[in-house]
Design a protein around this motif. Sequence first.
Motif, PDB file in Angstrom:
ATOM      1  N   UNK A 125      38.838  39.067  48.155  1.00  0.00           N
ATOM      2  CA  UNK A 125      38.401  38.300  46.994  1.00  0.00           C
ATOM      3  C   UNK A 125      38.965  36.895  47.154  1.00  0.00           C
ATOM      4  N   UNK A 126      38.090  35.916  47.213  1.00  0.00           N
ATOM      5  CA  UNK A 126      38.520  34.564  47.565  1.00  0.00           C
ATOM      6  C   UNK A 126      38.834  33.689  46.354  1.00  0.00           C
ATOM      7  N   UNK A 127      38.608  34.209  45.142  1.00  0.00           N
ATOM      8  CA  UNK A 127      38.959  33.435  43.959  1.00  0.00           C
ATOM      9  C   UNK A 127      40.419  33.634  43.580  1.00  0.00           C
ATOM     10  N   UNK A 128      40.836  32.997  42.500  1.00  0.00           N
ATOM     11  CA  UNK A 128      42.196  33.159  41.990  1.00  0.00           C
ATOM     12  C   UNK A 128      42.284  34.429  41.152  1.00  0.00           C
ATOM     13  N   UNK A 129      43.510  34.828  40.817  1.00  0.00           N
ATOM     14  CA  UNK A 129      43.702  36.006  39.976  1.00  0.00           C
ATOM     15  C   UNK A 129      43.073  35.784  38.607  1.00  0.00           C
TER      16      UNK A 129
END
Length: 649
Positions: A515-519
């Motif tokens: 998953x390349x987005x932020x938490x």
Amino acid sequence: MLSIQSIDLMAGKQLLLQGASLTIHPGQKIGLIGQNGAGKSTLLKAILGEVSLDAGSINMPQSWLIGCVQQELATTDVSALDFVVSGDELFAEVQRDIMQAEKDNQQARLVAAYDRLDHISGYLVPQKAKQLLFGLGFEEDAFTKSLSQFSGGWQVRLKLARALMQRSDLLLLDEPTNHLDIEAVSWLVQWLKSYEGAVIVISHDRFFLDEVVSGIAQIEQQKIHFFTGNFESFERQKNAQLMQQQALHETQKLKMQQLKSFISRFKAKASKAKQAQSRVKALERMEEVAAVQAMNPFKFTLFQPVHLPDPMLRVESLDFGYDKPIIENASLVLRAGDRIGLVGVNGSGKSTLLKLLIHDLSPQKGKVIHAKGLKIGYFAQHQLESLTLDWSPLNHLVQLDKTIQENDGVPITDQEARSFLGRFGFTNEKALETVKHFSGGEKARLSLALMVFQKPNLIVLDEPTNHLDMETRDALDMALQEFSGALILVTHDRHLLSSIADQYWWVHAGQVEAYFGSLDEYLNQRLQWIKTQKADEQESKLGDQGNTKKEKRQAGAQIRKRIQQATRTQSSRLKQVEKLLEQTQTEIQQLHLQLEDSALYQTENSDKLTEILKKEAEGKRLLESLEEEWLMLEEEIAVITEQLSEEDS
């Protein structure tokens, strides 16, 4: 409001609270913190009336309803949805009245029951229950399953959902984030923010407390100390308090030395005897301020890896499942120094994937390849159960050392073992006590110590914080941040996850993908999904809702109008008092912020300090007066409402 006044509370022969007080206003959300065993859970039981006070009193308006998590399941053959819906006792009562009226063919009683159902928005109750279940991670096909079909962790979630379903003015929650995944915790945060009643929540989760509460009540030295603001604000205030305490301590030591010197030099001289005696009395009156000690007893560190193979492990086309697939065609690479946060809702396969990675499970297809020199340290909750109950921490460490040592290895000495265990809080006699007497937190600390002792270069943690208090979580956080090896972490503790992980693997629908987005982006995506979930169509409305519904609405409206007219004066003043309460609390909070300024305690600022302390005392007196008036008005409104309701029935 809830008023806790000068209470003494004991657990067996142990005094937990002595002369402790706390006031909680309508809608106020309070985080209750303190070391394990300080009395947090016992205090909640005292509020519920489940344990008796040894002194003092706990008072609240008679009209207040308290919501809490049911400890035991009365029955396990009802469906999950029905169990959660039954948390709304008022709705359940009306449903019973409707069924009985229909059975007895009593039309007037049926009309009255439908009026009550409409008045309490009862037609929305099943849909609300479904949204609670969606938010806490249940799939729609689980709604009809009986309670007995759920594991212990999922039953805990159902109890929480039922508690949230209750119509309450005060909600008591004891570690509500345990057994939740990080997605469900984020949903619970949003739910509590929109909850209009007061909340007292016990939690060791920093992020949760920062987001939810507006005040911190700390149990320390058998007292309850209240701090305005969230947990971050509490830490700032506590730090300023301790710094001030340290400054007072140093000043006081100097003053005492001067007094002792004067007494020693002049007490024998007649001309100075009177002055010396006054200083003796001053010395006796002086109350020493304890020097600030290290607040956290746990300061453990992880051994830095000597060897870091790269890549550390590889997953190739991995499949695994039981009755149905859990992981399908997963391919992953873990590089040296990677810090992976494993995310996905409970039941998606996170723990299963971890067991496959460490070779606790064998894949049905594909393979997991470990690099030469890979040493894995693994921590999971079930490991607490594998501890030998009749052994002490020292026994555990010595036995582990024997299995690690080669034939020419040097065994650990008793002193080395004790020194190592001491870093994890097992000092002196504690290192020799048998594990069967340990709390869950102590067992978790011992399991962590045994993992660290093995000097891994890959650490795999599956929900490590469930039994850990705030101090141990902080120590673990700092140790993991300094660790140079690789990490894979599953946790519902958002603070720990965001401070440790720098990339995420998302487990969902049988897939494992980066998953390349932020938490924050990931959790916002999950929350949006929950909000857009379409519950089934509303439950079909019972009985004829034509003219009878119109009649019951009119009758109900008349009652409400009479109550509104009869309590107009009290309600108007109540709004004014609530506004004044809010203003006064804000003013006192501003004064507390000013008192955090260390410069205020310099000699040249003594007049300003006196003025602020005077305003604080005046504010507290006004607050107390307003609280008493608020209680009186609430009681008056409740009495009038009850009288008119009885007259109508």
